[in-house]
Design an enzyme around this catalytic site. Structure first.
Site, PDB file in Angstrom:
ATOM      1  N   ASP A   8      18.296  -0.076  28.312  1.00  0.00           N
ATOM      2  CA  ASP A   8      17.360   0.347  27.263  1.00  0.00           C
ATOM      3  C   ASP A   8      17.801  -0.275  25.934  1.00  0.00           C
ATOM      4  O   ASP A   8      18.970  -0.649  25.764  1.00  0.00           O
ATOM      5  CB  ASP A   8      17.384   1.875  27.180  1.00  0.00           C
ATOM      6  CG  ASP A   8      16.558   2.418  26.037  1.00  0.00           C
ATOM      7  OD1 ASP A   8      15.389   2.019  25.914  1.00  0.00           O
ATOM      8  OD2 ASP A   8      17.099   3.223  25.253  1.00  0.00           O
ATOM      9  N   LYS A 191       9.853   2.890  34.030  1.00  0.00           N
ATOM     10  CA  LYS A 191      11.004   1.996  34.107  1.00  0.00           C
ATOM     11  C   LYS A 191      11.575   1.966  35.530  1.00  0.00           C
ATOM     12  O   LYS A 191      12.120   0.956  35.960  1.00  0.00           O
ATOM     13  CB  LYS A 191      12.079   2.432  33.109  1.00  0.00           C
ATOM     14  CG  LYS A 191      11.671   2.248  31.649  1.00  0.00           C
ATOM     15  CD  LYS A 191      12.830   2.570  30.718  1.00  0.00           C
ATOM     16  CE  LYS A 191      12.426   2.446  29.258  1.00  0.00           C
ATOM     17  NZ  LYS A 191      13.572   2.632  28.355  1.00  0.00           N
ATOM     18  N   ASP A 214      19.261   6.440  27.218  1.00  0.00           N
ATOM     19  CA  ASP A 214      19.647   7.591  26.394  1.00  0.00           C
ATOM     20  C   ASP A 214      18.594   8.683  26.339  1.00  0.00           C
ATOM     21  O   ASP A 214      18.886   9.803  25.933  1.00  0.00           O
ATOM     22  CB  ASP A 214      19.915   7.129  24.948  1.00  0.00           C
ATOM     23  CG  ASP A 214      18.624   6.760  24.240  1.00  0.00           C
ATOM     24  OD1 ASP A 214      18.136   7.552  23.410  1.00  0.00           O
ATOM     25  OD2 ASP A 214      18.075   5.685  24.526  1.00  0.00           O
TER      26      ASP A 214
END
Length: 270
Positions: A8, A191, A214
């Protein structure tokens, strides 16, 4: 040996100063030199994500719009794309107009909103993104869009999420990338789905992949990957499902992951 790592961007790869540190940059280069595919997996638009990917020297497909678009960096060939169903886009537009909510959409990698407001100014300042105002916003709902985004108070969005799930049905994927960002994609625009696609693309088993993130929009890829890693600054629900928790984005957490599991795997233990 891990063959692919998906990272990310915001609050993961980059620190709070919006920078990839030299130490993390070096780790990325070492991973690539060792033969590992290093890619990015972000909610950002391709235009925004590719600038960071190019800065870090990556030349592989990257996952953007939460997984709704996977696109090559070198020739910009689209490998995977999923658009918000038109009927869902229309319903979402009408709901936001009726309830006076800020909604923005992306057409041909350009960001559009109905009017200029503080939400749009704050968002585009944060992501360094150009925006376009389209007063006839309804007509954009007929065009292919990988992602639609509502910006509002985090607590309000938590209440809104189940309402939109019922309104839009199971044709869409709804997630949060930040507490104040509620994002709507195609149901396969995650994702996790994009990571699965990329693993197949590179002939790599999912057990040989790492995913680092995160926020809650990362949970599908952490669950899909062989090794799911949460940043030290990650939200608690993501840490709860992670296989490993690394240092924070201000402490080169990505570098730690690469060194531990890719550069020195013989020393690694989860």
């Amino acid at each position: 040996m891990y063959k692919l790592i998906a990272i990310d961007i915001d609050d993961t790869l980059i620190n709070d100063d919006k920078e990839v540190t030299p130490a993390t940059q070096q780790a990325l280069e070492q991973a690539v030199a060792k033969g590992t595919v290093v890619t990015l997996a972000t909610g950002r638009a391709y235009a925004s994500a590719q600038a960071i990917a190019r800065q870090t020297g990556l030349n592989v497909p990257i996952i953007t719009y939460q997984g709704a678009l996977v696109k090559n960096l070198m020739d910009e060939k689209v490998l995977y794309e999923r658009y918000v169903p038109v009927e869902a886009a229309r319903k979402l537009h009408d709901y936001c107009i009726e309830h006076n909510l800020h909604l923005q959409t992306y057409i041909d990698d350009k960001l559009y909103a109905r009017e200029l407001n503080q939400h749009l100014i704050d968002y585009t300042t944060l992501n360094r993104t150009q925006y376009y105002i389209e007063p006839d916003f309804a007509k954009l709902m007929e065009l292919p869009t990988p992602k639609m985004l509502i910006i509002d108070d985090p607590a309000f969005l938590d209440e809104l999420q189940p309402i939109l799930r019922e309104l839009l049905g199971d044709s869409v994927h709804i997630t949060k990338s930040k507490p104040e960002f509620l994002e709507i994609m195609h149901k396969e625009g995650t994702k996790g789905a994009a990571l699965t696609f990329l693993a197949n693309h590179f002939g790599c088993d999912l057990k040989d992949t790492i995913a680092v993130g995160d926020s809650w929009n990362d949970h599908e890829m952490l669950e899909a990957a062989g090794l799911g890693v949460a940043m030290g600054n990650a939200i608690e629900p993501l840490k709860a499902i992670a296989n490993y928790i690394t240092a924070s984005n201000n402490e080169d957490g990505v570098k730690e992951v690469i060194e531990k599991f890719i550069l020195n795997p013989e020393q690694a233990s989860v």
